[in-house]
Design a protein around this motif. Structure first.
Motif, PDB file in Angstrom:
ATOM      1  N   THR A 111      44.717  32.300  45.115  1.00 53.46           N
ATOM      2  CA  THR A 111      43.546  33.181  45.195  1.00 53.46           C
ATOM      3  C   THR A 111      43.959  34.644  45.209  1.00 53.46           C
ATOM      4  N   SER A 112      45.228  34.940  45.539  1.00 53.72           N
ATOM      5  CA  SER A 112      45.730  36.315  45.414  1.00 53.72           C
ATOM      6  C   SER A 112      45.637  36.782  43.967  1.00 53.72           C
ATOM      7  N   VAL A 113      45.964  35.885  43.060  1.00 51.90           N
ATOM      8  CA  VAL A 113      45.888  36.207  41.626  1.00 51.90           C
ATOM      9  C   VAL A 113      44.430  36.420  41.223  1.00 51.90           C
ATOM     10  N   SER A 114      43.542  35.551  41.698  1.00 54.21           N
ATOM     11  CA  SER A 114      42.121  35.673  41.370  1.00 54.21           C
ATOM     12  C   SER A 114      41.548  36.989  41.879  1.00 54.21           C
ATOM     13  N   SER A 115      41.982  37.399  43.070  1.00 52.21           N
ATOM     14  CA  SER A 115      41.543  38.674  43.615  1.00 52.21           C
ATOM     15  C   SER A 115      41.971  39.824  42.725  1.00 52.21           C
ATOM     16  N   GLY A 116      43.205  39.752  42.215  1.00 46.89           N
ATOM     17  CA  GLY A 116      43.672  40.780  41.289  1.00 46.89           C
ATOM     18  C   GLY A 116      42.855  40.829  40.017  1.00 46.89           C
ATOM     19  N   ILE A 117      42.445  39.674  39.518  1.00 47.20           N
ATOM     20  CA  ILE A 117      41.622  39.629  38.299  1.00 47.20           C
ATOM     21  C   ILE A 117      40.277  40.331  38.533  1.00 47.20           C
ATOM     22  N   ILE A 118      39.647  40.071  39.667  1.00 48.83           N
ATOM     23  CA  ILE A 118      38.368  40.724  39.960  1.00 48.83           C
ATOM     24  C   ILE A 118      38.557  42.230  40.134  1.00 48.83           C
ATOM     25  N   SER A 119      39.608  42.636  40.839  1.00 51.41           N
ATOM     26  CA  SER A 119      39.857  44.072  41.023  1.00 51.41           C
ATOM     27  C   SER A 119      40.069  44.761  39.683  1.00 51.41           C
ATOM     28  N   GLY A 120      40.875  44.152  38.791  1.00 52.31           N
ATOM     29  CA  GLY A 120      41.076  44.721  37.469  1.00 52.31           C
ATOM     30  C   GLY A 120      39.785  44.785  36.665  1.00 52.31           C
ATOM     31  N   SER A 121      38.976  43.742  36.771  1.00 52.88           N
ATOM     32  CA  SER A 121      37.707  43.710  36.049  1.00 52.88           C
ATOM     33  C   SER A 121      36.768  44.809  36.548  1.00 52.88           C
ATOM     34  N   LEU A 122      36.739  45.042  37.851  1.00 50.42           N
ATOM     35  CA  LEU A 122      35.887  46.103  38.397  1.00 50.42           C
ATOM     36  C   LEU A 122      36.376  47.475  37.958  1.00 50.42           C
ATOM     37  N   ALA A 123      37.692  47.637  37.811  1.00 49.37           N
ATOM     38  CA  ALA A 123      38.227  48.902  37.304  1.00 49.37           C
ATOM     39  C   ALA A 123      37.722  49.158  35.892  1.00 49.37           C
ATOM     40  N   ASN A 149      61.163  49.211  47.234  1.00 45.04           N
ATOM     41  CA  ASN A 149      61.366  48.054  46.362  1.00 45.04           C
ATOM     42  C   ASN A 149      60.557  46.864  46.874  1.00 45.04           C
ATOM     43  N   ASP A 150      60.240  45.968  45.963  1.00 45.36           N
ATOM     44  CA  ASP A 150      59.444  44.780  46.294  1.00 45.36           C
ATOM     45  C   ASP A 150      60.387  43.611  46.540  1.00 45.36           C
ATOM     46  N   ALA A 151      60.521  43.220  47.815  1.00 43.86           N
ATOM     47  CA  ALA A 151      61.472  42.157  48.160  1.00 43.86           C
ATOM     48  C   ALA A 151      60.918  40.764  47.890  1.00 43.86           C
ATOM     49  N   THR A 152      59.602  40.646  47.725  1.00 49.79           N
ATOM     50  CA  THR A 152      58.999  39.324  47.575  1.00 49.79           C
ATOM     51  C   THR A 152      58.474  39.054  46.174  1.00 49.79           C
ATOM     52  N   SER A 153      58.261  40.092  45.383  1.00 49.35           N
ATOM     53  CA  SER A 153      57.713  40.048  44.015  1.00 49.35           C
ATOM     54  C   SER A 153      56.212  39.753  43.979  1.00 49.35           C
ATOM     55  N   HIS A 154      55.618  39.443  45.138  1.00 48.16           N
ATOM     56  CA  HIS A 154      54.188  39.126  45.168  1.00 48.16           C
ATOM     57  C   HIS A 154      53.352  40.349  44.780  1.00 48.16           C
ATOM     58  N   GLY A 155      53.663  41.491  45.387  1.00 50.59           N
ATOM     59  CA  GLY A 155      52.901  42.708  45.097  1.00 50.59           C
ATOM     60  C   GLY A 155      53.040  43.143  43.655  1.00 50.59           C
ATOM     61  N   THR A 156      54.267  43.040  43.118  1.00 54.51           N
ATOM     62  CA  THR A 156      54.504  43.405  41.715  1.00 54.51           C
ATOM     63  C   THR A 156      53.660  42.546  40.783  1.00 54.51           C
ATOM     64  N   PHE A 157      53.629  41.248  41.051  1.00 53.58           N
ATOM     65  CA  PHE A 157      52.878  40.339  40.183  1.00 53.58           C
ATOM     66  C   PHE A 157      51.384  40.678  40.220  1.00 53.58           C
ATOM     67  N   ILE A 158      50.808  40.873  41.410  1.00 51.02           N
ATOM     68  CA  ILE A 158      49.366  41.146  41.518  1.00 51.02           C
ATOM     69  C   ILE A 158      49.027  42.469  40.844  1.00 51.02           C
ATOM     70  N   ALA A 159      49.887  43.477  41.043  1.00 51.97           N
ATOM     71  CA  ALA A 159      49.651  44.768  40.386  1.00 51.97           C
ATOM     72  C   ALA A 159      49.652  44.611  38.870  1.00 51.97           C
ATOM     73  N   LYS A 170      48.159  29.296  37.140  1.00 52.54           N
ATOM     74  CA  LYS A 170      49.111  29.575  36.069  1.00 52.54           C
ATOM     75  C   LYS A 170      48.698  30.794  35.242  1.00 52.54           C
ATOM     76  N   ILE A 171      48.528  31.906  35.935  1.00 52.85           N
ATOM     77  CA  ILE A 171      48.176  33.181  35.325  1.00 52.85           C
ATOM     78  C   ILE A 171      49.451  33.976  35.056  1.00 52.85           C
ATOM     79  N   GLY A 172      49.500  34.639  33.910  1.00 52.98           N
ATOM     80  CA  GLY A 172      50.679  35.405  33.536  1.00 52.98           C
ATOM     81  C   GLY A 172      50.730  36.768  34.188  1.00 52.98           C
ATOM     82  N   GLY A 173      51.956  37.237  34.471  1.00 51.25           N
ATOM     83  CA  GLY A 173      52.157  38.562  35.051  1.00 51.25           C
ATOM     84  C   GLY A 173      53.625  38.912  35.076  1.00 51.25           C
ATOM     85  N   LEU A 174      53.953  40.059  35.659  1.00 47.46           N
ATOM     86  CA  LEU A 174      55.329  40.547  35.674  1.00 47.46           C
ATOM     87  C   LEU A 174      56.091  40.046  36.897  1.00 47.46           C
ATOM     88  N   ASP A 175      57.403  39.810  36.698  1.00 44.57           N
ATOM     89  CA  ASP A 175      58.268  39.582  37.848  1.00 44.57           C
ATOM     90  C   ASP A 175      58.952  40.898  38.207  1.00 44.57           C
TER      91      ASP A 175
END
Length: 777
Positions: free
Chosen positions: A188-200, A17-27, A172-177
C-alpha cells in the motif's frame, strides 16, 4: 532520475543516503524520469524528508519537524508511505490536523496487515487524510495484504469509519532502486505514491489550488466502485484520475457533502452492516457518517439534524439520536444512534427496505437562507425475534492499544505485533464468527456498556470473549443471577494469563521512544474465575499451545488457559498441549519439551445440578484463537451445537457424548486458582436502563451449598415477579405479564356485569309473573 528540490535529514545522522531503498522507490513512483520505469508526475518538484534512520527507527519529533518544514515551504502534497497502529500519538495527530488546516493534502498508505478486518494504520485512518489501499495485479480484487475494515479508535462507542478511502494498483509496480536501476515492489506504500503522483498531475492542470477537503470529496464522489468488492475494501472505489481532474476543473463553492451519502443495510456489499436487522428491545446501534465542508474551514456550521421516513408507523417506532463530534477543519463526524421502541405494537412491526433520510441543515452565506444536504440509510425492520435466536456479545470489557495501554497479544509466539490492537470485535477479527451466526439465523448484538445494563430475558446466551477489563462486583452478581434464575446461558472464552511471562515483556514505541510495560496479557483470568467459582469451574493461570479435538474437528490452540477445576456431571474436552514457558526454553533444553494432556473446553448445564429448568448452561473455552477470522479451523460449529442444545430436552449432540461426561468433580491441582482480590469501580449510569438493583446484592447460588439451592431459588423467583429497578418493568417478558393481568381484570369485570344482568332479568321476570292474572292455556 528525479526532480528533487531539497533533501532534508531529520534523523540527526548527518547523511542523506537511503539505507532501506523504500523512500527512493516511492519517490520514483511519483516522479521518476527513467523511461524504463517512469513515474506518474516526472515534472513534480520533490522534497525528500528523511525520518527513518539506518536501523529503520523513527520518532515522533522527527515527523513534527518535517511537517513544520513542509508548512514553511508551502508544499502542496505530503505522501506518507508509512504508518502504525498507534492512533493516540497526540502530538503527531494534532500536527496532521495542523498540516491539512494549512491547505496541504496528506496521502497515506492504509497498511499491509490484511486480509483481516480492522487492521487500518494511522494516519491513514484519520478523517482528514486520504487513506489508500491496493488492488491486486489482475485488477480483479483487493490485494491480500491490503489493510481494510473500520477504524478501531472509535470502535467501542460506535461502529467506526470505513477505510480505505480509495484503492489503486499496488502489486508488482515498477520503480527505481538505490542504484538508479529499475525494480518492482508491492504494498500500500506503492499505492499511496501512485495517488500522490496522480494528485500532482491534477493540481498542475488546475487554475486554482483546491483545499484538501475539496480534493478528498471529489475523489470519494468520482472514484469507480467495484460492485464485486465489499465497501470495507474500497469505500470510495477505484481511483480514476481523469474523472477526478474533470470534476475539479470548474472553480466553484462546493456545498457540504455527506459520506457515505447512502448506506444500504440490505445490500450484501455493505458487509458487515448488511447483516443488521432492527427490532424492538435490541441494543442501540450507532453508525458514523462524515460531513465534509469544502468551502468552510469551520466544520461546526451544522445547524440541525433531523430525520424522516414515509412510513408513519415506522416513524413512531424508531428512535434516532445524533451527536456531532468536535469538528476539525473542513470535517464533522456525526454519530447516528438507532433503537426501536419497546411498546407491544413495535414488537410486531415489519418494514423491509425502509428508507430513513437524515436532513442536515447549514447556515448559508445568503441571510435568512438555509441549505440542506441529506444522508439516506435503508434498513430492515423486523418483528422481535424469539429469545432462542438472540445472542449478546460483550465488547465493553475489551481493552485496546494504545488507548488502554500495552495489552500483550493473545498469541504469544505467532502474532507479529507485540500488542493486541485489532479490537476483539465482531466487525474486525471476529467478523467470520458474526457472519456464521447470522447464517444460522441468530441475531447477534453487541454490548458496549456494563453487564448491569442489559435485560437478560431477551437473550438465549451471552458471549464474554477474552475480557481484559476486570468485571465489577455488581456485574458478577448480576450475571450470576441471570444464569441461575433467568435462564441466560454463558459462553465464556478465556485467554492465557501468566504473571511471570508478562513481567518479561516490554515494548518500546518506535515513534515516541516510550517504553511500555504490559497492563495485562491475554485475558483477566482472575475476573473469570471469580465469576465461575460458585459452579466449580476454574481456569489455571497458565499458557499452553497445541491442538484439541471436538468430534471430527481439530482446533489449534495458541497460548490458551487450561481448565483446572470442573464440576461433576459436566462434559470436558482435553487436548495435547505444551506449556508456553517451556516452549521459550533454549535449544539445549528442547529435550524437556513434551506434550501433556490438559482439558481446555467444558460444558456444564446448571439445571442438571439445581433441578431448576430455568437455569442456563455454561460453555467454557480456554483460548479465543478458534473464533478468530484467521484461524485455520474455527470452532463455530461447537458454538452452534451448544446454542442448539439449549432448547433440547434430551442432549443428542456430540458435545454430550458419555465419554466426556464427568462422574466426579475434576481438579487438576490442589492449589487455589487465582481470583480477583480487588473489584473495578462500578459505572454509575447506563446508556439506557440499568437492570441491577440493590436486591441483587443478596447472596446467590454460589455463596451457598448446593443443598440450599431450592430455598434460594424460591426466594429469588418471588423477587423476579416484582417490579425491577426503580419501579420500571422489564423490557422483556414482564411487559407481557402485565398485559395479561390487565386482560384478566377486564374479563372479570365483563363476567361480573353478565352475572348482574342475568340476576336482574330473572328478578324482573318474577315481578311480572306476580301481577299477571292466571290464564288457562
Amino acid at each position: 532520475m528525479l526532480n528533487i528540490v531539497d533533501i532534508v535529514d531529520f534523523t540527526k545522522e548527518d547523511q542523506d543516503n537511503d539505507a532501506t531503498s523504500h523512500g527512493t522507490f516511492i519517490a520514483s513512483v511519483i516522479g521518476s524520469k527513467n523511461p524504463a520505469c517512469p513515474g506518474i508526475a516526472p515534472d513534480a518538484e520533490l522534497y525528500i524528508f528523511k525520518v527513518f534512520n539506518k536501523n529503520h527507527d523513527s520518532y515522533t519529533e522527527w515527523f513534527l519537524e518535517a511537517f513544520n518544514f513542509a508548512i514553511e515551504q508551502g508544499i502542496d502534497i505530503i505522501n506518507l508511505s508509512n504508518g502504525s497502529s498507534d492512533f493516540q500519538d497526540n502530538p503527531f495527530i494534532d500536527k496532521i490536523n495542523e498540516v491539512t488546516g494549512h491547505g496541504i493534502t496528506v496521502v497515506s498508505s492504509i497498511g499491509n496487515d490484511g486480509p483481516d478486518q480492522g487492521t487500518l494504520n494511522n494516519p491513514a485512518d484519520m478523517t482528514n487524510v486520504i487513506g489508500v489501499g491496493s488492488l491486486n495485479q489482475a485488477k480483479t480484487g483487493i490485494a491480500h495484504f491490503s489493510s481494510r475494515g473500520i477504524t478501531t479508535w472509535n470502535l467501542l462507542k460506535e461502529y467506526g469509519i470505513v477505510k480505505p478511502d480509495v484503492i489503486t494498483l499496488g502489486e508488482k509496480i515498477g520503480g527505481l532502486d538505490i542504484d538508479g536501476g529499475c525494480t518492482v515492489s508491492s504494498g500500500t506504500s506503492v499505492s499511496s505514491g501512485i495517488i500522490s503522483g496522480s494528485l500532482a498531475v491534477i493540481l498542475s492542470s488546475l487554475e486554482y489550488k483546491p483545499n484538501p477537503a475539496l480534493i478528498k470529496s471529489h475523489i470519494l464522489k468520482n472514484s469507480n466502485k467495484d460492485k464485486k468488492l465489499l465497501m470495507s475494501y474500497q469505500t470510495g472505489g477505484v481511483f480514476d484520475l481523469n474523472k477526478v481532474r474533470e470534476s475539479l476543473k470548474p472553480k466553484k463553492n462546493s456545498l457540504p457533502i455527506v459520506f457515505p451519502e447512502r448506506l444500504d443495510l440490505t445490500d450484501p456489499s455493505n458487509e458487515p452492516f448488511s447483516s443488521i436487522s432492527f427490532y424492538s428491545t435490541m441494543s442501540p446501534i450507532s453508525f458514523n457518517f462524515t460531513v465534509i465542508h469544502p468551502s468552510s474551514k469551520n466544520g461546526s456550521e451544522i445547524e440541525d439534524l433531523f430525520w424522516k421516513t414515509e412510513n408513519e408507523f415506522v416513524h413512531d417506532c424508531l428512535k434516532i439520536q445524533y451527536e456531532k463530534s468536535d469538528a476539525i477543519e473542513y470535517y464533522t463526524l456525526v454519530k447516528m444512534t438507532i433503537s426501536v421502541d419497546s411498546t407491544r405494537e413495535c414488537r410486531f412491526v415489519s418494514a423491509p427496505e425502509e428508507d430513513i433520510t437524515t436532513y442536515i441543515s447549514f447556515t448559508s452565506s445568503t441571510p435568512g437562507e438555509i441549505q440542506y444536504t441529506t444522508h439516506t440509510m435503508k434498513i430492515n425492520l423486523i418483528p422481535t425475534p424469539e429469545r432462542s435466536k438472540r445472542i449478546l456479545m460483550d465488547a465493553y470489557h475489551n481493552l485496546k492499544f494504545p488507548e488502554d495501554g500495552y495489552i500483550l497479544r493473545d498469541s504469544i509466539f505467532v502474532d507479529k505485533q507485540p500488542y493486541e490492537w485489532k479490537g476483539d470485535h465482531l466487525f474486525t477479527n471476529y467478523l467470520q464468527l458474526y457472519k456464521f451466526l447470522r447464517s444460522q439465523e441468530y441475531h447477534i448484538e453487541i454490548l458496549n456498556e456494563p453487564i448491569t445494563c442489559f435485560d437478560s430475558r431477551n437473550y438465549a446466551a451471552f458471549i464474554l470473549a477474552d475480557p481484559e477489563k476486570a468485571l465489577s462486583k455488581n456485574e458478577v452478581i448480576k450475571l450470576r443471577k441471570d444464569i441461575e434464575i433467568r435462564g441466560l446461558s454463558l459462553i465464556i472464552i478465556a485467554e492465557w494469563s501468566d504473571e511471570a511471562m508478562i513481567e518479561k515483556h516490554t515494548f518500546k514505541s518506535e515513534f515516541t521512544k516510550k517504553e511500555w510495560k504490559p497492563v495485562i496479557g491475554g485475558s483477566d483470568l482472575r475476573s473469570i474465575n471469580t465469576l465461575l467459582k460458585p459452579y466449580g469451574i476454574m481456569f489455571k493461570e497458565s499458557s499452553y499451545s497445541g491442538t484439541i479435538a471436538v468430534g471430527e474437528e481439530k482446533y489449534k490452540i495458541e497460548s490458551g488457559a487450561v481448565i483446572q477445576k470442573f464440576p461433576n456431571k459436566g462434559y470436558l474436552f482435553a487436548g495435547k498441549l505444551v506449556e508456553d514457558v517451556i516452549s521459550m526454553a533454549k535449544i539445549e533444553d528442547l529435550d524437556k519439551i513434551k506434550e501433556e494432556i490438559h482439558p481446555l473446553i467444558g460444558i456444564y448445564d446448571l439445571s442438571d445440578e439445581n433441578n431448576n429448568k430455568e437455569s442456563g448452561s455454561i460453555l467454557a473455552i480456554g483460548d479465543s484463537y478458534c473464533i478468530e477470522s484467521s484461524a485455520p479451523v474455527k470452532c463455530y460449529n461447537l458454538l452452534d451445537e451448544f446454542l442448539r442444545s439449549l432448547n433440547q430436552k434430551i442432549k443428542q449432540s456430540l458435545l454430550f457424548s458419555p465419554e466426556h461426561l464427568l462422574n466426579s468433580d475434576f481438579n487438576s491441582s490442589p492449589e487455589q486458582a487465582p481470583l480477583s482480590d480487588t473489584y473495578r469501580e462500578d459505572p454509575t449510569t447506563c446508556i439506557g436502563t440499568s437492570f441491577f438493583s440493590v436486591k441483587d446484592t443478596q447472596p446467590l447460588l454460589g455463596d451457598f451449598s448446593y443443598e440450599q439451592t431450592s430455598e434460594i431459588l424460591t426466594r429469588f423467583t418471588v423477587l423476579d415477579d416484582a417490579k425491577y429497578t426503580g419501579g420500571e418493568d422489564w423490557v422483556g417478558s414482564l411487559v407481557f405479564k402485565n398485559e395479561i393481568i390487565v386482560l384478566l381484570v377486564i374479563a372479570m369485570g365483563i363476567l361480573c356485569c353478565l352475572v348482574f344482568y342475568v340476576w336482574w332479568q330473572r328478578k324482573r321476570n318474577i315481578k311480572y309473573m306476580k301481577i299477571l292474572p292466571d290464564v288457562d292455556i
